[in-house]
Design a protein around this motif. Structure first.
Motif, mmCIF file in Angstrom:
data_model
loop_
_atom_site.group_PDB
_atom_site.id
_atom_site.type_symbol
_atom_site.label_atom_id
_atom_site.label_comp_id
_atom_site.label_asym_id
_atom_site.label_seq_id
_atom_site.Cartn_x
_atom_site.Cartn_y
_atom_site.Cartn_z
ATOM 1 N N PRO A 223 -61.921 6.096 -25.695
ATOM 2 C CA PRO A 223 -61.710 5.517 -27.140
ATOM 3 C C PRO A 223 -60.888 6.661 -28.092
ATOM 4 O O PRO A 223 -60.962 7.598 -27.929
ATOM 5 C CB PRO A 223 -62.983 5.123 -27.842
ATOM 6 N N GLN A 319 -67.207 2.244 -30.018
ATOM 7 C CA GLN A 319 -67.414 2.083 -28.544
ATOM 8 C C GLN A 319 -68.570 2.733 -28.139
ATOM 9 O O GLN A 319 -69.119 3.817 -28.774
ATOM 10 C CB GLN A 319 -66.136 2.599 -27.906
ATOM 11 N N TYR A 332 -66.798 2.513 -20.930
ATOM 12 C CA TYR A 332 -66.717 2.324 -22.342
ATOM 13 C C TYR A 332 -66.792 0.721 -22.644
ATOM 14 O O TYR A 332 -66.050 -0.032 -21.898
ATOM 15 C CB TYR A 332 -65.407 2.695 -23.122
ATOM 16 N N ASP A 333 -67.444 0.518 -23.546
ATOM 17 C CA ASP A 333 -67.660 -1.063 -23.726
ATOM 18 C C ASP A 333 -67.844 -1.273 -25.581
ATOM 19 O O ASP A 333 -68.249 0.033 -26.156
ATOM 20 C CB ASP A 333 -68.887 -1.819 -23.105
ATOM 21 N N PRO A 334 -67.550 -2.290 -26.138
ATOM 22 C CA PRO A 334 -67.632 -2.259 -27.551
ATOM 23 C C PRO A 334 -69.202 -2.132 -27.788
ATOM 24 O O PRO A 334 -70.187 -2.595 -27.117
ATOM 25 C CB PRO A 334 -67.190 -3.694 -27.789
#
Length: 346
Positions: A223, A319, A332-334
């Motif tokens: 990110p 993230q 990676y994810d929100p």
């Protein structure tokens, strides 16, 4: 009128034989790794199957954390048992030395005082020399009494250590059974989820994978950096370690370095920074100071669901990096991918 129907033959009816043969076939298929039908409900839609897979993954993750907790306890008990056994062995060696010393003192006492003291003094040709010997004898007797007391205390301690080791061994065995039970639960749920996925057509599976990707907004790229950096040097080191793990597979019960489950990734990442974290996401939730999500900084631990059964590491720019579920890799994810339970600064 008497019936002339042919009496039924002993043994299984045709229907029963089919049932038994079907059961046997299913058993054989399971034994040799063949996948039985994915669902007991023949009219289950692909969407229902996909929802069931998601639910099974969530349940498996919760069971995985129970497995991790039980395994962590087993490891602590194993160390305690080993230490107790070492203490018992050292104590027994000390007792053996004390017994040898007592034997030597008893021999000296016998050689020095084998006669009534008053008669020995009367018959002695050297009363002064005898009195000196008597003082030595008194000292030997005093040392013998002290040594005997020490021996009894050492034996008492050994008895306690043995009893504690016995209790720990019994608890260890119970813990091993608990670990095995949780392992069966996890494996059962993951196997059921895999059967459901295998039953989907290629198109349905592609829709499922795309749906998961769009729901999470996942990515393997770093990110963009924005906002404040890590709160400490150790958090920065943990962030670097977690980034290096991106792309490595999720494996339940694993804590690196080649594969991870969610809490295993956090434990391994902070271990690279010289920080020891507990093994489970529930315990990691309390491994530092709580902060609001609005103040989250890279390296903070973010736990999810009301029971904190999932955990990721905040990386900045909204993230987290985490090990999501079987079949997926560290990514990676929100941060808001699922309900947040807490944010913890280690």
């Amino acid at each position: 009128m008497a019936s002339h129907r042919r009496p039924s033959q002993p043994g299984f009816t045709h229907g029963a034989r089919i049932t038994v043969l079907s059961a046997a076939a299913a058993t054989a298929a399971a034994a040799f790794g063949a996948a039985p039908p994915a669902s007991a409900e023949p009219h289950e839609t692909a969407e229902e199957a996909r929802a069931k897979v998601d639910r099974l993954y969530e349940e498996a993750e919760k069971a995985t954390e129970r497995f991790n907790k039980a395994e962590e306890r087993v490891e602590r008990l194993r160390e305690r048992v080993t230490q107790a056994q070492d203490r018992v062995a050292r104590g027994q060696e000390a007792v053996n030395r004390m017994r040898t010393a007592l034997g030597s003192l008893a021999g000296a006492q016998y050689r020095s005082g084998g006669m009534d003291p008053s008669l020995a003094l009367l018959l002695s040709e050297d009363p002064d020399g005898y009195l000196d010997k008597a003082v030595t004898l008194d000292r030997i007797t005093e040392r013998q009494a002290t040594a005997l007391s020490d021996l009894r205390e050492a034996q008492r301690r050994i008895g306690q250590e043995r009893a504690e080791a016995g209790r720990d061994l019994a608890e260890l065995e119970q813990g091993r059974r608990t670990v095995a039970r949780h392992k069966r639960v996890v494996e059962g749920k993951l196997a059921e989820a895999q059967r459901l996925l295998n039953a989907l057509s290629a198109r349905e599976r592609a829709v499922y994978d795309e749906g998961r990707a769009s729901r999470s907004g996942r990515g393997d790229s770093l990110p963009e950096a924005s906002g404040p950096g890590p709160a400490s040097a150790r958090a920065a080191a943990a962030v670097a370690a977690a980034r290096s793990a991106v792309g490595r597979p999720y494996v339940w019960g694993a804590n690196g370095p080649s594969s991870f489950d969610c809490s295993g990734l956090m434990q391994w990442s902070y271990a690279q920074a010289g920080v020891g974290l507990p093994r489970t996401s529930q315990a990691q939730r309390y491994a530092g100071r709580r902060v609001p999500l609005s103040q989250a900084r890279p390296g903070d631990l973010v736990t999810y669901r009301s029971d904190a059964s999932h955990v990721g590491m905040y990386m900045g720019n909204g993230q987290v990096v985490h090990a999501p579920y079987p079949g997926a890799s560290v990514r990676y994810d929100p941060v808001g991918m699922m309900p947040i339970a807490s944010v913890t600064r280690v």
